[in-house]
Design a protein around this motif. Structure first.
Motif, PDB file in Angstrom:
ATOM      1  N   GLN A 161       0.809  -1.205   0.000  1.00 17.28           N
ATOM      2  CA  GLN A 161       0.000   0.000   0.000  1.00 17.28           C
ATOM      3  C   GLN A 161       0.845   1.260   0.000  1.00 17.28           C
ATOM      4  O   GLN A 161       0.316   2.362  -0.140  1.00 17.28           O
ATOM      5  CB  GLN A 161      -0.942   0.016   1.216  1.00 17.28           C
ATOM      6  CG  GLN A 161      -0.237   0.241   2.552  1.00 17.28           C
ATOM      7  CD  GLN A 161       0.234  -1.042   3.183  1.00 17.28           C
ATOM      8  OE1 GLN A 161       0.505  -2.018   2.492  1.00 17.28           O
ATOM      9  NE2 GLN A 161       0.337  -1.042   4.507  1.00 17.28           N
ATOM     10  N   ASN A 162       2.162   1.125   0.147  1.00 17.21           N
ATOM     11  CA  ASN A 162       3.029   2.295   0.246  1.00 17.21           C
ATOM     12  C   ASN A 162       3.694   2.669  -1.070  1.00 17.21           C
ATOM     13  O   ASN A 162       4.593   3.507  -1.101  1.00 17.21           O
ATOM     14  CB  ASN A 162       4.086   2.052   1.323  1.00 17.21           C
ATOM     15  CG  ASN A 162       3.476   1.991   2.713  1.00 17.21           C
ATOM     16  OD1 ASN A 162       3.013   3.003   3.227  1.00 17.21           O
ATOM     17  ND2 ASN A 162       3.452   0.812   3.296  1.00 17.21           N
ATOM     18  N   PHE A 163       3.275   2.040  -2.152  1.00 16.51           N
ATOM     19  CA  PHE A 163       3.863   2.350  -3.439  1.00 16.51           C
ATOM     20  C   PHE A 163       3.240   3.582  -4.091  1.00 16.51           C
ATOM     21  O   PHE A 163       3.722   4.055  -5.109  1.00 16.51           O
ATOM     22  CB  PHE A 163       3.705   1.167  -4.401  1.00 16.51           C
ATOM     23  CG  PHE A 163       4.424  -0.081  -3.953  1.00 16.51           C
ATOM     24  CD1 PHE A 163       5.467  -0.016  -3.050  1.00 16.51           C
ATOM     25  CD2 PHE A 163       4.042  -1.316  -4.430  1.00 16.51           C
ATOM     26  CE1 PHE A 163       6.128  -1.155  -2.628  1.00 16.51           C
ATOM     27  CE2 PHE A 163       4.693  -2.472  -4.025  1.00 16.51           C
ATOM     28  CZ  PHE A 163       5.737  -2.392  -3.124  1.00 16.51           C
ATOM     29  N   ALA A 164       2.155   4.099  -3.531  1.00 16.11           N
ATOM     30  CA  ALA A 164       1.397   5.153  -4.192  1.00 16.11           C
ATOM     31  C   ALA A 164       2.235   6.399  -4.476  1.00 16.11           C
ATOM     32  O   ALA A 164       2.153   6.975  -5.567  1.00 16.11           O
ATOM     33  CB  ALA A 164       0.170   5.524  -3.350  1.00 16.11           C
ATOM     34  N   TYR A 165       3.052   6.822  -3.522  1.00 17.78           N
ATOM     35  CA  TYR A 165       3.846   8.034  -3.744  1.00 17.78           C
ATOM     36  C   TYR A 165       4.917   7.815  -4.799  1.00 17.78           C
ATOM     37  O   TYR A 165       5.178   8.690  -5.625  1.00 17.78           O
ATOM     38  CB  TYR A 165       4.465   8.513  -2.429  1.00 17.78           C
ATOM     39  CG  TYR A 165       3.562   9.480  -1.689  1.00 17.78           C
ATOM     40  CD1 TYR A 165       3.641  10.852  -1.913  1.00 17.78           C
ATOM     41  CD2 TYR A 165       2.619   9.020  -0.787  1.00 17.78           C
ATOM     42  CE1 TYR A 165       2.805  11.742  -1.251  1.00 17.78           C
ATOM     43  CE2 TYR A 165       1.770   9.895  -0.113  1.00 17.78           C
ATOM     44  CZ  TYR A 165       1.873  11.256  -0.359  1.00 17.78           C
ATOM     45  OH  TYR A 165       1.035  12.129   0.295  1.00 17.78           O
ATOM     46  N   SER A 263       7.294   3.574   5.684  1.00 16.59           N
ATOM     47  CA  SER A 263       5.972   3.136   5.251  1.00 16.59           C
ATOM     48  C   SER A 263       4.909   3.950   5.972  1.00 16.59           C
ATOM     49  O   SER A 263       5.197   4.661   6.935  1.00 16.59           O
ATOM     50  CB  SER A 263       5.768   1.642   5.538  1.00 16.59           C
ATOM     51  OG  SER A 263       5.858   1.389   6.936  1.00 16.59           O
ATOM     52  N   HIS A 264       3.699   3.844   5.483  1.00 17.72           N
ATOM     53  CA  HIS A 264       2.559   4.522   6.094  1.00 17.72           C
ATOM     54  C   HIS A 264       1.566   3.470   6.559  1.00 17.72           C
ATOM     55  O   HIS A 264       1.196   2.571   5.803  1.00 17.72           O
ATOM     56  CB  HIS A 264       1.881   5.446   5.071  1.00 17.72           C
ATOM     57  CG  HIS A 264       1.990   6.895   5.424  1.00 17.72           C
ATOM     58  ND1 HIS A 264       3.189   7.532   5.577  1.00 17.72           N
ATOM     59  CD2 HIS A 264       1.046   7.833   5.682  1.00 17.72           C
ATOM     60  CE1 HIS A 264       2.983   8.808   5.890  1.00 17.72           C
ATOM     61  NE2 HIS A 264       1.691   9.006   5.968  1.00 17.72           N
ATOM     62  N   GLU A 266      -2.140   3.397   8.431  1.00 18.85           N
ATOM     63  CA  GLU A 266      -3.296   4.116   8.964  1.00 18.85           C
ATOM     64  C   GLU A 266      -3.002   5.612   9.138  1.00 18.85           C
ATOM     65  O   GLU A 266      -3.333   6.224  10.151  1.00 18.85           O
ATOM     66  CB  GLU A 266      -3.741   3.504  10.293  1.00 18.85           C
ATOM     67  CG  GLU A 266      -4.211   2.053  10.157  1.00 18.85           C
ATOM     68  CD  GLU A 266      -4.642   1.464  11.483  1.00 18.85           C
ATOM     69  OE1 GLU A 266      -4.464   2.135  12.520  1.00 18.85           O
ATOM     70  OE2 GLU A 266      -5.168   0.338  11.487  1.00 18.85           O
ATOM     71  N   GLY A 267      -2.355   6.185   8.140  1.00 19.90           N
ATOM     72  CA  GLY A 267      -2.117   7.623   8.146  1.00 19.90           C
ATOM     73  C   GLY A 267      -0.946   8.094   8.967  1.00 19.90           C
ATOM     74  O   GLY A 267      -0.732   9.299   9.108  1.00 19.90           O
ATOM     75  N   HIS A 268      -0.151   7.180   9.504  1.00 19.24           N
ATOM     76  CA  HIS A 268       0.995   7.569  10.317  1.00 19.24           C
ATOM     77  C   HIS A 268       2.269   6.966   9.746  1.00 19.24           C
ATOM     78  O   HIS A 268       2.261   5.860   9.212  1.00 19.24           O
ATOM     79  CB  HIS A 268       0.806   7.111  11.762  1.00 19.24           C
ATOM     80  CG  HIS A 268      -0.383   7.723  12.442  1.00 19.24           C
ATOM     81  ND1 HIS A 268      -0.396   9.013  12.926  1.00 19.24           N
ATOM     82  CD2 HIS A 268      -1.626   7.221  12.698  1.00 19.24           C
ATOM     83  CE1 HIS A 268      -1.567   9.285  13.451  1.00 19.24           C
ATOM     84  NE2 HIS A 268      -2.329   8.212  13.332  1.00 19.24           N
ATOM     85  N   SER A 269       3.382   7.714   9.890  1.00 23.95           N
ATOM     86  CA  SER A 269       4.664   7.218   9.421  1.00 23.95           C
ATOM     87  C   SER A 269       5.146   6.084  10.308  1.00 23.95           C
ATOM     88  O   SER A 269       5.042   6.151  11.533  1.00 23.95           O
ATOM     89  CB  SER A 269       5.704   8.346   9.436  1.00 23.95           C
ATOM     90  OG  SER A 269       5.400   9.325   8.478  1.00 23.95           O
ATOM     91  N   GLN A 270       5.642   5.033   9.674  1.00 24.18           N
ATOM     92  CA  GLN A 270       6.264   3.918  10.379  1.00 24.18           C
ATOM     93  C   GLN A 270       7.681   3.789   9.831  1.00 24.18           C
ATOM     94  O   GLN A 270       7.892   3.232   8.760  1.00 24.18           O
ATOM     95  CB  GLN A 270       5.475   2.622  10.147  1.00 24.18           C
ATOM     96  CG  GLN A 270       4.033   2.673  10.619  1.00 24.18           C
ATOM     97  CD  GLN A 270       3.921   2.650  12.128  1.00 24.18           C
ATOM     98  OE1 GLN A 270       4.715   2.022  12.808  1.00 24.18           O
ATOM     99  NE2 GLN A 270       2.932   3.343  12.656  1.00 24.18           N
ATOM    100  N   VAL A 271       8.633   4.349  10.544  1.00 22.73           N
ATOM    101  CA  VAL A 271      10.009   4.374  10.074  1.00 22.73           C
ATOM    102  C   VAL A 271      10.859   3.511  10.999  1.00 22.73           C
ATOM    103  O   VAL A 271      10.954   3.785  12.196  1.00 22.73           O
ATOM    104  CB  VAL A 271      10.557   5.820  10.027  1.00 22.73           C
ATOM    105  CG1 VAL A 271      11.979   5.835   9.500  1.00 22.73           C
ATOM    106  CG2 VAL A 271       9.665   6.688   9.145  1.00 22.73           C
ATOM    107  N   SER A 272      11.453   2.477  10.447  1.00 21.16           N
ATOM    108  CA  SER A 272      12.257   1.552  11.241  1.00 21.16           C
ATOM    109  C   SER A 272      13.604   2.162  11.580  1.00 21.16           C
ATOM    110  O   SER A 272      13.972   3.234  11.085  1.00 21.16           O
ATOM    111  CB  SER A 272      12.468   0.247  10.471  1.00 21.16           C
ATOM    112  OG  SER A 272      13.287   0.483   9.334  1.00 21.16           O
ATOM    113  N   ALA A 273      14.347   1.464  12.437  1.00 21.16           N
ATOM    114  CA  ALA A 273      15.681   1.941  12.816  1.00 21.16           C
ATOM    115  C   ALA A 273      16.588   2.073  11.596  1.00 21.16           C
ATOM    116  O   ALA A 273      17.337   3.054  11.463  1.00 21.16           O
ATOM    117  CB  ALA A 273      16.296   0.993  13.843  1.00 21.16           C
TER     118      ALA A 273
END
Length: 290
Positions: A161-165, A263-264, A266-273
């Motif tokens: 789902q994060n390929f949109a941008y 990645s995104h 539910e509308g929030h950034s999920q950025v790993s280490a």
């Protein structure tokens, strides 16, 4: 039993991959440009002007309160912008401005000199919903930023789902590579989940990944096929290893113009280490933190 276990993982992989076949563009109508009184401010305004023209986007301009607002507005107008301007005194205030404005993309410069930093980039990425495009170099042709994109994927094939941008921003005749890096610990987790016979548990992580990649080839082709009506080329590859060294090696071996990380959910950034590391160590090209 081994074959059935691999088939079970293949089924999981298939379910995770199917959504990528229907990738919708982002209706990019609202963006923010952050100026910080640096030599790169004009580059940020140039990118903002490009976004306005390409997507008919409305662009707000944010700047440190210590700067002359009239000079900021003049510089923006010289680049063909007629923005609303917002002075800020802290990253927290800037986060609030971006959030209230319901921006869909933030463009900002990040100084190489840490002492010159006026915005906490980590807090901005974590605290705002829109992706943040981080620029550390002068750019003369903004369209070129979106000509050769490397999109870094991590985790267990659940980021379709994060390929949109990436699909939205890729320019005509661009190249977009989706590189999914699986680290050794994740391979061990997969192997444990599939452990039905000693044969599987004895296989090395590399062999397991190669087997899964081979058997999942038709799904990877389906991802690429999703772009058949797009005016750019999409490729998909798998790599085994640590994320940061893998991406750094890919960047060194290619002529990429943009790195996409995170990645995104539910509308929030999920950025790993590892994504945070890439946000800070990749300085040769802009980085888009989802």
């Amino acid at each position: 039993m081994k074959e059935r276990s691999i088939d079970e993982f293949e089924s999981i992989f298939e379910r995770a991959s199917i959504p990528v076949l229907d990738i919708e563009n982002v209706a990019l109508k609202r963006a923010s440009a952050i100026l910080k009184g640096e030599p790169l401010d004009d580059t940020i305004l140039l990118l903002a002007s490009y976004l306005k023209k390409r997507f008919a986007a409305e662009v707000d301009v944010h700047f440190p309160a210590a700067r002359d607002g009239e000079m900021v507005l003049k510089a923006a107008r010289d680049r063909g912008l007629e923005p609303r301007t917002y002075p800020f005194v802290s990253t927290a205030e800037l986060v609030g401005q971006v959030s209230i404005g319901r921006r869909q993309l933030v463009v900002m410069a990040e100084p190489v000199d840490e002492s010159a930093r006026v915005v906490d980039i980590d807090a901005l990425v974590e605290g705002t919903a829109p992706p943040v495009l981080i620029v550390r170099q002068t750019i003369d042709k903004p369209a070129g930023v979106f000509a050769n994109i490397l999109h870094s994927l991590t985790g267990r094939f659940q980021q379709t789902q994060n390929f949109a941008y990436s699909f939205t921003l890729a320019e005509r005749n661009a190249r977009l590579e989706l590189l999914h890096t699986v680290d050794q610990s994740e391979v061990e987790d997969v192997r444990d989940a599939l452990q039905v016979s000693p044969d599987i548990s004895e296989r090395t992580g590399k062999e397991l990944l190669e087997s899964l990649a081979l058997r999942a080839e038709r799904y990877l082709k389906a991802v690429v096929a999703a772009s058949h009506d797009r005016p750019f080329d999409v490729t998909y590859d798998l790599a085994l290893g640590e994320v940061v060294p893998t991406i750094r090696a890919a960047l060194a071996g290619g002529s990429y113009t943009l790195l996409v990380v995170g990645s995104h959910v539910e509308g929030h950034s999920q950025v790993s280490a590892s994504d945070y590391q890439l946000m800070h160590v990749v300085r040769e090209i802009p980085v888009l933190a989802l």
